[in-house]
Design a protein around this motif. Structure first.
Motif, PDB file in Angstrom:
ATOM      1  N   ASN A   7       7.144   5.400  14.165  1.00 51.18           N
ATOM      2  CA  ASN A   7       8.416   6.171  14.034  1.00 51.18           C
ATOM      3  C   ASN A   7       9.012   6.027  12.495  1.00 51.18           C
ATOM      4  O   ASN A   7      10.141   6.633  12.451  1.00 51.18           O
ATOM      5  N   TRP A   8       8.335   5.233  11.709  1.00 46.78           N
ATOM      6  CA  TRP A   8       8.977   5.141  10.521  1.00 46.78           C
ATOM      7  C   TRP A   8       8.883   6.399   9.509  1.00 46.78           C
ATOM      8  O   TRP A   8       7.866   7.199   9.849  1.00 46.78           O
ATOM      9  N   ILE A   9       9.742   6.598   8.842  1.00 43.36           N
ATOM     10  CA  ILE A   9       9.845   7.821   7.786  1.00 43.36           C
ATOM     11  C   ILE A   9      10.019   7.191   6.155  1.00 43.36           C
ATOM     12  O   ILE A   9      11.124   6.138   6.336  1.00 43.36           O
ATOM     13  N   LEU A  10       9.293   7.642   5.412  1.00 43.56           N
ATOM     14  CA  LEU A  10       9.523   6.917   4.134  1.00 43.56           C
ATOM     15  C   LEU A  10       9.702   8.258   3.255  1.00 43.56           C
ATOM     16  O   LEU A  10       9.299   9.575   3.299  1.00 43.56           O
ATOM     17  N   MET A  11      10.976   8.233   2.446  1.00 43.04           N
ATOM     18  CA  MET A  11      11.124   9.458   1.738  1.00 43.04           C
ATOM     19  C   MET A  11      11.442   9.178   0.218  1.00 43.04           C
ATOM     20  O   MET A  11      11.790   7.838  -0.321  1.00 43.04           O
ATOM     21  N   ALA A  12      11.682  10.109  -0.744  1.00 43.06           N
ATOM     22  CA  ALA A  12      11.875  10.025  -1.983  1.00 43.06           C
ATOM     23  C   ALA A  12      12.569  11.454  -2.381  1.00 43.06           C
ATOM     24  O   ALA A  12      12.364  12.472  -1.875  1.00 43.06           O
ATOM     25  N   LEU A  50      21.737  23.660 -13.921  1.00 40.96           N
ATOM     26  CA  LEU A  50      20.584  24.540 -13.393  1.00 40.96           C
ATOM     27  C   LEU A  50      19.338  23.630 -13.109  1.00 40.96           C
ATOM     28  O   LEU A  50      18.683  22.879 -13.993  1.00 40.96           O
ATOM     29  N   SER A  51      19.300  23.112 -11.915  1.00 35.98           N
ATOM     30  CA  SER A  51      18.146  22.198 -11.274  1.00 35.98           C
ATOM     31  C   SER A  51      17.876  22.452  -9.992  1.00 35.98           C
ATOM     32  O   SER A  51      18.385  23.083  -8.994  1.00 35.98           O
ATOM     33  N   ALA A  52      16.643  21.726  -9.583  1.00 39.11           N
ATOM     34  CA  ALA A  52      16.219  21.694  -8.187  1.00 39.11           C
ATOM     35  C   ALA A  52      16.221  20.387  -7.783  1.00 39.11           C
ATOM     36  O   ALA A  52      16.027  19.360  -8.599  1.00 39.11           O
ATOM     37  N   THR A  53      16.655  20.039  -6.576  1.00 40.33           N
ATOM     38  CA  THR A  53      16.951  19.013  -6.036  1.00 40.33           C
ATOM     39  C   THR A  53      15.784  19.143  -4.897  1.00 40.33           C
ATOM     40  O   THR A  53      15.757  19.923  -3.944  1.00 40.33           O
ATOM     41  N   THR A  54      14.966  17.942  -4.849  1.00 44.78           N
ATOM     42  CA  THR A  54      13.779  18.045  -3.725  1.00 44.78           C
ATOM     43  C   THR A  54      13.947  16.614  -3.085  1.00 44.78           C
ATOM     44  O   THR A  54      13.717  15.312  -3.714  1.00 44.78           O
ATOM     45  N   THR A  55      13.828  16.630  -1.710  1.00 48.39           N
ATOM     46  CA  THR A  55      13.516  15.241  -0.828  1.00 48.39           C
ATOM     47  C   THR A  55      12.056  15.574  -0.158  1.00 48.39           C
ATOM     48  O   THR A  55      11.742  16.670   0.422  1.00 48.39           O
ATOM     49  N   GLU A 408      20.595   7.252   0.343  1.00 43.72           N
ATOM     50  CA  GLU A 408      20.188   8.161   1.425  1.00 43.72           C
ATOM     51  C   GLU A 408      20.966   9.391   1.346  1.00 43.72           C
ATOM     52  O   GLU A 408      20.806  10.458   1.868  1.00 43.72           O
ATOM     53  N   ASP A 409      22.320   9.109   0.992  1.00 43.87           N
ATOM     54  CA  ASP A 409      23.423  10.242   0.964  1.00 43.87           C
ATOM     55  C   ASP A 409      22.670  11.613   0.181  1.00 43.87           C
ATOM     56  O   ASP A 409      23.324  12.519   0.117  1.00 43.87           O
ATOM     57  N   GLN A 410      21.985  11.104  -1.135  1.00 44.46           N
ATOM     58  CA  GLN A 410      21.381  12.109  -1.875  1.00 44.46           C
ATOM     59  C   GLN A 410      20.253  12.891  -1.222  1.00 44.46           C
ATOM     60  O   GLN A 410      19.932  14.134  -1.513  1.00 44.46           O
ATOM     61  N   ALA A 411      19.870  12.265  -0.472  1.00 46.36           N
ATOM     62  CA  ALA A 411      18.590  12.837   0.487  1.00 46.36           C
ATOM     63  C   ALA A 411      18.892  14.450   1.200  1.00 46.36           C
ATOM     64  O   ALA A 411      19.942  14.563   1.820  1.00 46.36           O
ATOM     65  N   LEU A 412      17.931  15.263   1.168  1.00 46.17           N
ATOM     66  CA  LEU A 412      18.096  16.457   1.974  1.00 46.17           C
ATOM     67  C   LEU A 412      17.430  16.379   3.207  1.00 46.17           C
ATOM     68  O   LEU A 412      17.516  17.434   4.005  1.00 46.17           O
TER      69      LEU A 412
END
Ligand code: DP6
Length: 421
Positions: A7-12, A50-55, A408-412
Protein backbone atom coordinates in the motif's frame (compact mmCIF):
# COMPACT_ATOMS: atom_id res chain seq x y z
CA UNK A 1 11.36 -7.05 -1.60
CA UNK A 2 9.65 -4.35 0.33
CA UNK A 3 7.98 -5.81 3.33
CA UNK A 4 4.44 -7.14 3.53
CA UNK A 5 2.28 -4.22 2.51
CA UNK A 6 1.68 -3.20 -1.08
CA UNK A 7 0.00 0.00 0.00
CA UNK A 8 2.87 2.39 0.32
CA UNK A 9 3.55 5.14 -2.21
CA UNK A 10 6.86 6.95 -2.40
CA UNK A 11 7.03 10.29 -4.21
CA UNK A 12 9.38 13.09 -5.27
CA UNK A 13 8.53 16.48 -6.78
CA UNK A 14 10.86 18.82 -8.66
CA UNK A 15 10.72 21.99 -10.69
CA UNK A 16 13.01 22.58 -13.69
CA UNK A 17 13.55 25.65 -15.87
CA UNK A 18 13.38 26.19 -19.61
CA UNK A 19 16.39 27.57 -21.45
CA UNK A 20 16.95 29.70 -24.52
CA UNK A 21 19.92 28.96 -26.76
CA UNK A 22 22.11 31.91 -27.71
CA UNK A 23 24.32 29.64 -29.84
CA UNK A 24 21.88 27.17 -31.36
CA UNK A 25 21.81 23.40 -31.44
CA UNK A 26 20.57 22.37 -34.88
CA UNK A 27 21.42 19.00 -36.39
CA UNK A 28 22.19 15.54 -35.01
CA UNK A 29 24.93 13.09 -35.84
CA UNK A 30 23.05 10.30 -34.00
CA UNK A 31 19.24 10.38 -33.95
CA UNK A 32 18.69 7.70 -31.30
CA UNK A 33 21.23 8.91 -28.75
CA UNK A 34 20.54 12.58 -29.66
CA UNK A 35 24.13 13.60 -30.35
CA UNK A 36 24.52 17.04 -31.93
CA UNK A 37 26.78 18.22 -34.75
CA UNK A 38 27.91 21.31 -32.80
CA UNK A 39 28.26 22.70 -29.29
CA UNK A 40 25.56 25.09 -28.08
CA UNK A 41 25.21 27.68 -25.30
CA UNK A 42 22.03 28.73 -23.50
CA UNK A 43 20.69 30.98 -20.79
CA UNK A 44 18.43 29.32 -18.22
CA UNK A 45 15.21 31.28 -17.65
CA UNK A 46 13.79 32.00 -14.20
CA UNK A 47 11.63 29.00 -13.18
CA UNK A 48 9.21 31.35 -11.41
CA UNK A 49 8.03 32.38 -14.86
CA UNK A 50 8.81 29.46 -17.19
CA UNK A 51 9.23 25.98 -15.78
CA UNK A 52 7.91 22.46 -15.50
CA UNK A 53 6.90 20.88 -12.21
CA UNK A 54 6.88 17.10 -12.05
CA UNK A 55 5.87 14.62 -9.37
CA UNK A 56 7.02 11.03 -9.73
CA UNK A 57 5.61 8.26 -7.58
CA UNK A 58 6.38 4.59 -7.15
CA UNK A 59 4.31 1.89 -5.50
CA UNK A 60 4.09 -1.92 -5.68
CA UNK A 61 0.39 -1.37 -6.36
CA UNK A 62 1.01 0.43 -9.67
CA UNK A 63 0.38 -1.88 -12.61
CA UNK A 64 2.26 0.00 -15.31
CA UNK A 65 4.25 3.17 -15.95
CA UNK A 66 1.84 6.06 -16.56
CA UNK A 67 2.18 9.76 -17.23
CA UNK A 68 -0.11 12.80 -17.15
CA UNK A 69 0.87 16.07 -18.81
CA UNK A 70 -1.07 19.15 -17.71
CA UNK A 71 -3.76 16.82 -16.34
CA UNK A 72 -4.15 14.69 -19.48
CA UNK A 73 -2.84 11.14 -19.68
CA UNK A 74 -0.14 10.74 -22.35
CA UNK A 75 1.63 7.67 -23.67
CA UNK A 76 5.05 6.72 -22.32
CA UNK A 77 5.68 4.26 -25.14
CA UNK A 78 7.87 6.65 -27.16
CA UNK A 79 11.54 5.74 -27.45
CA UNK A 80 12.70 8.94 -25.79
CA UNK A 81 10.71 8.31 -22.58
CA UNK A 82 11.74 4.67 -22.63
CA UNK A 83 15.43 5.57 -22.99
CA UNK A 84 15.29 7.98 -20.04
CA UNK A 85 13.42 5.48 -17.84
CA UNK A 86 15.84 2.67 -18.72
CA UNK A 87 18.95 4.80 -18.07
CA UNK A 88 17.59 5.89 -14.68
CA UNK A 89 16.52 2.38 -13.64
CA UNK A 90 20.04 1.16 -14.50
CA UNK A 91 21.51 3.69 -12.11
CA UNK A 92 18.89 3.44 -9.34
CA UNK A 93 20.07 2.86 -5.79
CA UNK A 94 18.56 1.08 -2.83
CA UNK A 95 16.14 2.89 -0.56
CA UNK A 96 14.96 2.21 2.99
CA UNK A 97 12.39 3.96 5.15
CA UNK A 98 12.01 1.91 8.33
CA UNK A 99 9.14 4.00 9.67
CA UNK A 100 7.02 3.28 6.64
CA UNK A 101 8.34 -0.25 6.29
CA UNK A 102 9.73 0.42 2.81
CA UNK A 103 12.82 -1.32 1.55
CA UNK A 104 13.69 -1.18 -2.15
CA UNK A 105 16.71 -3.04 -3.53
CA UNK A 106 18.53 -1.73 -6.60
CA UNK A 107 17.13 -4.45 -8.84
CA UNK A 108 13.55 -3.89 -7.57
CA UNK A 109 13.38 -0.73 -9.70
CA UNK A 110 13.23 -2.88 -12.84
CA UNK A 111 9.87 -4.31 -11.80
CA UNK A 112 8.38 -1.38 -9.88
CA UNK A 113 6.20 0.96 -11.95
CA UNK A 114 6.12 4.75 -11.77
CA UNK A 115 3.40 7.36 -12.10
CA UNK A 116 4.50 10.73 -13.47
CA UNK A 117 2.48 13.95 -13.40
CA UNK A 118 3.90 17.09 -14.95
CA UNK A 119 2.65 20.58 -15.63
CA UNK A 120 4.06 23.76 -17.17
CA UNK A 121 3.53 27.14 -15.51
CA UNK A 122 3.23 28.75 -18.93
CA UNK A 123 0.59 28.08 -21.59
CA UNK A 124 1.63 25.10 -23.71
CA UNK A 125 -0.30 26.52 -26.64
CA UNK A 126 2.27 29.34 -26.72
CA UNK A 127 4.67 27.13 -28.65
CA UNK A 128 7.41 27.83 -26.14
CA UNK A 129 9.84 24.94 -25.96
CA UNK A 130 8.37 22.87 -23.17
CA UNK A 131 10.27 19.66 -23.88
CA UNK A 132 13.49 21.06 -22.41
CA UNK A 133 11.97 21.84 -19.02
CA UNK A 134 9.81 18.71 -19.16
CA UNK A 135 12.58 16.17 -19.73
CA UNK A 136 15.00 17.93 -17.37
CA UNK A 137 12.33 17.78 -14.68
CA UNK A 138 11.44 14.16 -15.39
CA UNK A 139 15.06 13.08 -15.10
CA UNK A 140 15.79 15.23 -12.05
CA UNK A 141 12.72 14.06 -10.09
CA UNK A 142 13.15 10.37 -11.01
CA UNK A 143 16.84 10.53 -10.05
CA UNK A 144 15.76 11.78 -6.62
CA UNK A 145 13.01 9.15 -6.25
CA UNK A 146 15.24 6.29 -7.41
CA UNK A 147 18.17 7.43 -5.30
CA UNK A 148 20.42 7.77 -8.35
CA UNK A 149 23.86 8.83 -7.15
CA UNK A 150 25.12 10.66 -10.22
CA UNK A 151 26.24 14.24 -10.69
CA UNK A 152 24.34 16.75 -12.81
CA UNK A 153 26.57 16.24 -15.85
CA UNK A 154 25.69 12.52 -15.85
CA UNK A 155 22.00 13.37 -15.46
CA UNK A 156 22.39 15.77 -18.39
CA UNK A 157 23.36 12.84 -20.65
CA UNK A 158 20.09 11.14 -19.69
CA UNK A 159 17.96 14.27 -20.17
CA UNK A 160 19.69 14.72 -23.56
CA UNK A 161 18.16 11.41 -24.66
CA UNK A 162 14.70 12.85 -23.95
CA UNK A 163 15.27 16.05 -25.93
CA UNK A 164 18.63 17.54 -26.86
CA UNK A 165 17.99 20.99 -25.45
CA UNK A 166 16.80 19.43 -22.14
CA UNK A 167 20.38 18.61 -21.12
CA UNK A 168 21.06 22.36 -20.77
CA UNK A 169 18.12 22.77 -18.34
CA UNK A 170 19.94 20.79 -15.61
CA UNK A 171 21.83 23.94 -14.61
CA UNK A 172 20.98 27.54 -13.85
CA UNK A 173 22.69 30.56 -15.38
CA UNK A 174 24.76 30.05 -18.53
CA UNK A 175 25.21 26.54 -19.86
CA UNK A 176 27.23 24.89 -22.60
CA UNK A 177 26.32 21.56 -24.19
CA UNK A 178 29.58 20.04 -25.43
CA UNK A 179 28.88 17.90 -28.47
CA UNK A 180 31.51 15.29 -27.51
CA UNK A 181 33.23 12.75 -29.76
CA UNK A 182 32.35 9.35 -28.32
CA UNK A 183 29.98 7.11 -30.27
CA UNK A 184 28.29 6.18 -26.97
CA UNK A 185 27.49 9.82 -26.22
CA UNK A 186 29.20 9.60 -22.82
CA UNK A 187 31.00 12.91 -23.40
CA UNK A 188 28.02 14.76 -24.91
CA UNK A 189 27.17 16.58 -21.68
CA UNK A 190 26.06 19.94 -20.36
CA UNK A 191 28.39 22.05 -18.20
CA UNK A 192 27.66 25.25 -16.35
CA UNK A 193 29.66 28.25 -17.60
CA UNK A 194 28.43 30.64 -14.89
CA UNK A 195 25.59 30.54 -12.41
CA UNK A 196 22.54 32.81 -12.37
CA UNK A 197 24.11 35.38 -10.05
CA UNK A 198 27.07 36.01 -12.37
CA UNK A 199 25.22 38.36 -14.74
CA UNK A 200 22.02 39.13 -12.91
CA UNK A 201 21.42 42.56 -14.47
CA UNK A 202 20.11 40.90 -17.62
CA UNK A 203 16.38 41.17 -18.28
CA UNK A 204 14.70 38.84 -20.76
CA UNK A 205 11.40 39.57 -22.48
CA UNK A 206 9.62 36.81 -24.38
CA UNK A 207 7.14 37.99 -27.02
CA UNK A 208 4.59 35.24 -27.63
CA UNK A 209 3.65 35.86 -31.23
CA UNK A 210 0.16 34.98 -32.42
CA UNK A 211 0.30 32.25 -35.01
CA UNK A 212 -2.21 29.93 -36.57
CA UNK A 213 0.33 27.87 -38.37
CA UNK A 214 1.44 24.43 -37.26
CA UNK A 215 5.21 24.50 -37.23
CA UNK A 216 7.65 21.80 -38.25
CA UNK A 217 8.96 20.15 -35.08
CA UNK A 218 12.61 20.77 -34.20
CA UNK A 219 13.28 17.06 -34.47
CA UNK A 220 12.12 16.68 -38.07
CA UNK A 221 13.25 20.18 -39.07
CA UNK A 222 16.84 19.54 -38.06
CA UNK A 223 16.80 16.11 -39.70
CA UNK A 224 15.73 17.71 -42.99
CA UNK A 225 18.41 20.40 -42.62
CA UNK A 226 21.14 17.79 -42.09
CA UNK A 227 19.91 15.89 -45.15
CA UNK A 228 19.54 18.82 -47.53
CA UNK A 229 21.32 22.00 -46.41
CA UNK A 230 24.90 22.61 -47.47
CA UNK A 231 25.13 25.69 -45.25
CA UNK A 232 24.62 23.59 -42.11
CA UNK A 233 27.99 21.84 -42.55
CA UNK A 234 29.85 25.13 -42.83
CA UNK A 235 27.94 26.41 -39.80
CA UNK A 236 28.72 23.36 -37.64
CA UNK A 237 32.37 23.00 -38.65
CA UNK A 238 33.55 26.58 -39.10
CA UNK A 239 31.15 29.18 -37.71
CA UNK A 240 29.94 27.67 -34.43
CA UNK A 241 33.33 26.59 -33.00
CA UNK A 242 34.65 30.14 -33.15
CA UNK A 243 31.37 31.64 -31.92
CA UNK A 244 31.37 29.30 -28.93
CA UNK A 245 34.77 30.63 -27.83
CA UNK A 246 33.68 34.23 -28.35
CA UNK A 247 30.40 33.68 -26.52
CA UNK A 248 32.14 32.05 -23.56
CA UNK A 249 34.40 35.08 -23.36
CA UNK A 250 31.50 37.54 -23.68
CA UNK A 251 29.68 35.79 -20.83
CA UNK A 252 32.80 35.61 -18.68
CA UNK A 253 33.43 39.35 -19.15
CA UNK A 254 29.74 40.36 -19.09
CA UNK A 255 30.44 42.04 -22.41
CA UNK A 256 26.90 42.83 -23.56
CA UNK A 257 27.70 44.18 -27.01
CA UNK A 258 29.60 41.02 -27.99
CA UNK A 259 26.93 38.87 -26.37
CA UNK A 260 24.21 40.68 -28.34
CA UNK A 261 26.07 40.63 -31.66
CA UNK A 262 26.75 36.89 -31.38
CA UNK A 263 23.24 36.04 -30.18
CA UNK A 264 21.50 37.87 -33.05
CA UNK A 265 23.96 36.59 -35.66
CA UNK A 266 23.54 33.00 -34.50
CA UNK A 267 19.75 33.16 -34.44
CA UNK A 268 19.79 34.61 -37.95
CA UNK A 269 22.17 31.94 -39.19
CA UNK A 270 20.05 29.18 -37.70
CA UNK A 271 17.04 30.57 -39.59
CA UNK A 272 19.17 30.90 -42.71
CA UNK A 273 19.98 27.18 -42.44
CA UNK A 274 16.24 26.52 -42.16
CA UNK A 275 15.66 28.53 -45.33
CA UNK A 276 18.53 26.59 -46.94
CA UNK A 277 16.69 23.34 -46.19
CA UNK A 278 14.70 21.67 -48.95
CA UNK A 279 11.79 22.23 -48.80
CA UNK A 280 12.60 25.45 -46.91
CA UNK A 281 11.47 25.77 -43.30
CA UNK A 282 10.12 29.17 -42.24
CA UNK A 283 9.75 29.47 -38.49
CA UNK A 284 9.55 33.25 -38.26
CA UNK A 285 6.51 35.19 -39.47
CA UNK A 286 5.85 38.87 -40.32
CA UNK A 287 5.64 39.80 -36.64
CA UNK A 288 8.98 38.10 -35.92
CA UNK A 289 10.56 40.00 -38.82
CA UNK A 290 9.03 43.24 -37.56
CA UNK A 291 10.57 42.66 -34.12
CA UNK A 292 13.98 42.14 -35.76
CA UNK A 293 13.58 45.42 -37.69
CA UNK A 294 12.56 47.34 -34.58
CA UNK A 295 15.59 46.09 -32.66
CA UNK A 296 18.02 46.55 -35.55
CA UNK A 297 16.78 50.12 -36.16
CA UNK A 298 17.11 50.93 -32.47
CA UNK A 299 20.60 49.41 -32.28
CA UNK A 300 21.69 51.37 -35.35
CA UNK A 301 20.27 54.58 -33.88
CA UNK A 302 22.26 54.03 -30.66
CA UNK A 303 25.39 53.03 -32.58
CA UNK A 304 25.84 49.90 -30.44
CA UNK A 305 23.76 46.80 -29.67
CA UNK A 306 21.22 47.86 -27.03
CA UNK A 307 19.28 44.58 -26.88
CA UNK A 308 19.65 41.11 -28.43
CA UNK A 309 16.97 38.97 -30.07
CA UNK A 310 16.84 35.26 -30.68
CA UNK A 311 14.18 32.96 -32.18
CA UNK A 312 13.85 29.17 -31.85
CA UNK A 313 11.76 26.84 -33.98
CA UNK A 314 8.73 29.15 -34.01
CA UNK A 315 7.74 32.81 -34.37
CA UNK A 316 8.20 33.85 -30.70
CA UNK A 317 10.96 36.35 -29.96
CA UNK A 318 13.22 36.20 -26.92
CA UNK A 319 14.80 39.60 -26.35
CA UNK A 320 17.61 40.21 -23.88
CA UNK A 321 18.30 43.63 -22.35
CA UNK A 322 21.46 44.42 -20.36
CA UNK A 323 19.59 45.97 -17.40
CA UNK A 324 16.22 47.19 -16.06
CA UNK A 325 16.59 50.64 -17.57
CA UNK A 326 17.08 49.33 -21.11
CA UNK A 327 14.42 46.67 -20.51
CA UNK A 328 11.93 49.43 -19.81
CA UNK A 329 12.91 51.26 -23.00
CA UNK A 330 12.46 47.95 -24.80
CA UNK A 331 9.07 47.25 -23.27
CA UNK A 332 7.86 50.75 -24.15
CA UNK A 333 8.87 50.12 -27.76
CA UNK A 334 7.23 46.71 -27.80
CA UNK A 335 4.02 48.06 -26.29
CA UNK A 336 4.06 50.97 -28.73
CA UNK A 337 4.35 48.71 -31.78
CA UNK A 338 2.30 45.82 -30.42
CA UNK A 339 -0.46 47.17 -28.20
CA UNK A 340 -2.81 44.55 -26.77
CA UNK A 341 -5.90 43.64 -28.76
CA UNK A 342 -9.03 45.38 -27.53
CA UNK A 343 -10.61 43.91 -24.38
CA UNK A 344 -7.23 42.72 -23.20
CA UNK A 345 -6.19 43.66 -19.67
CA UNK A 346 -2.62 44.84 -19.22
CA UNK A 347 -2.23 42.36 -16.35
CA UNK A 348 -2.87 39.49 -18.74
CA UNK A 349 -0.78 41.06 -21.52
CA UNK A 350 2.50 41.50 -19.66
CA UNK A 351 3.17 38.42 -17.54
CA UNK A 352 6.04 37.29 -15.35
CA UNK A 353 8.02 39.88 -13.44
CA UNK A 354 5.71 42.90 -13.35
CA UNK A 355 8.06 45.03 -11.30
CA UNK A 356 9.32 46.53 -14.51
CA UNK A 357 5.82 47.75 -15.48
CA UNK A 358 5.07 49.26 -12.10
CA UNK A 359 8.40 51.02 -11.76
CA UNK A 360 7.72 53.08 -14.85
CA UNK A 361 4.04 53.74 -14.31
CA UNK A 362 2.84 51.70 -17.26
CA UNK A 363 -0.09 50.28 -15.41
CA UNK A 364 -3.13 50.96 -17.51
CA UNK A 365 -4.22 50.41 -21.07
CA UNK A 366 -4.68 54.14 -21.59
CA UNK A 367 -1.02 54.70 -20.74
CA UNK A 368 -0.16 52.36 -23.61
CA UNK A 369 -2.51 54.06 -26.04
CA UNK A 370 -0.76 57.34 -25.34
CA UNK A 371 2.76 56.01 -25.94
CA UNK A 372 4.82 58.07 -28.38
CA UNK A 373 6.86 56.46 -31.17
CA UNK A 374 10.52 55.91 -30.21
CA UNK A 375 13.02 58.57 -31.41
CA UNK A 376 14.51 56.33 -34.11
CA UNK A 377 11.07 56.07 -35.77
CA UNK A 378 9.75 59.57 -35.28
CA UNK A 379 10.28 61.33 -38.54
CA UNK A 380 10.65 58.32 -40.79
CA UNK A 381 7.04 57.23 -41.02
CA UNK A 382 7.82 54.07 -39.08
CA UNK A 383 5.22 54.61 -36.45
CA UNK A 384 2.61 52.12 -37.62
CA UNK A 385 1.21 50.04 -34.74
CA UNK A 386 0.26 46.36 -34.95
CA UNK A 387 -2.38 45.73 -32.30
CA UNK A 388 -3.12 42.07 -31.65
CA UNK A 389 -0.04 40.64 -33.40
CA UNK A 390 1.56 39.65 -30.10
CA UNK A 391 -0.50 37.44 -27.76
CA UNK A 392 1.38 38.49 -24.64
CA UNK A 393 4.81 39.21 -23.19
CA UNK A 394 6.62 37.42 -20.38
CA UNK A 395 9.23 39.41 -18.44
CA UNK A 396 11.89 37.24 -16.88
CA UNK A 397 15.64 36.95 -16.17
CA UNK A 398 18.41 34.34 -15.98
CA UNK A 399 17.34 31.76 -13.41
CA UNK A 400 18.42 28.83 -11.32
CA UNK A 401 18.55 25.15 -12.16
CA UNK A 402 16.21 22.34 -11.09
CA UNK A 403 15.24 21.98 -7.44
CA UNK A 404 13.39 19.43 -5.35
CA UNK A 405 10.15 20.74 -3.86
CA UNK A 406 9.40 19.44 -0.39
CA UNK A 407 6.00 19.14 1.22
CA UNK A 408 3.02 17.09 0.14
CA UNK A 409 1.06 20.19 -0.85
CA UNK A 410 3.58 20.78 -3.67
CA UNK A 411 3.01 17.31 -5.13
CA UNK A 412 0.87 16.83 -8.23
CA UNK A 413 0.03 13.23 -7.29
CA UNK A 414 -2.12 12.24 -4.32
CA UNK A 415 -0.27 10.17 -1.73
CA UNK A 416 -3.58 8.36 -1.08
CA UNK A 417 -4.54 7.35 -4.61
CA UNK A 418 -1.26 7.56 -6.55
CA UNK A 419 -3.15 9.49 -9.24
CA UNK A 420 -3.02 13.18 -10.25
CA UNK A 421 -4.74 15.40 -7.68
C1 DP6 B 1 15.94 25.61 -32.19
O1 DP6 B 1 15.93 19.96 -28.29
O2 DP6 B 1 13.67 20.47 -29.28
O3 DP6 B 1 15.47 25.24 -29.90
O4 DP6 B 1 16.71 17.08 -29.61
O5 DP6 B 1 15.05 16.65 -31.42
O6 DP6 B 1 14.27 17.04 -29.07
P1 DP6 B 1 15.33 17.34 -30.13
O7 DP6 B 1 15.21 18.90 -30.46
P2 DP6 B 1 15.11 20.15 -29.50
O8 DP6 B 1 15.75 21.26 -30.45
C2 DP6 B 1 15.95 22.56 -30.04
C3 DP6 B 1 16.36 23.41 -31.19
C4 DP6 B 1 16.38 24.89 -30.92
C5 DP6 B 1 17.78 25.38 -30.59
C6 DP6 B 1 18.31 25.08 -29.22
O9 DP6 B 1 17.54 24.99 -28.24
O10 DP6 B 1 19.54 24.96 -29.11
Amino acid sequence: MMGESKNWILMATARAPTNIAVIKYWGKRDEALILPINDSISVTLDPDHLSATTTVAVSPSFEKDRMWLNGKEVSLSGGRYQNCLRELRNRAGEYTDENKGIHIEKYDWNTLHVHIASYNNFPTAAGLASSAAGFACLVFSLAKLMNVKEDLSQLSTIARQGSGSACRSLYGGFVKWTMGNEMSGSDSIAVQLANETHWDDLVIIVAVVSSRQKETSSTSGMRESVETSSLIQHRAKVVVPSRILQMEQAIRNKDFSSFARLTCADSNQFHAVCLDTSPPILYMNDTSHRIISIVERWNRHEGTPTVAYTFDAGPNAVIVAPNQKVAMDLLQRLLFYFPPARDNELSSYVLGDKKILHEFGLESLSSIEGLQPPPEAKDKGLAQRYGGDVSYFICTRPGKGPAILVGEDQALISIQTGLPK
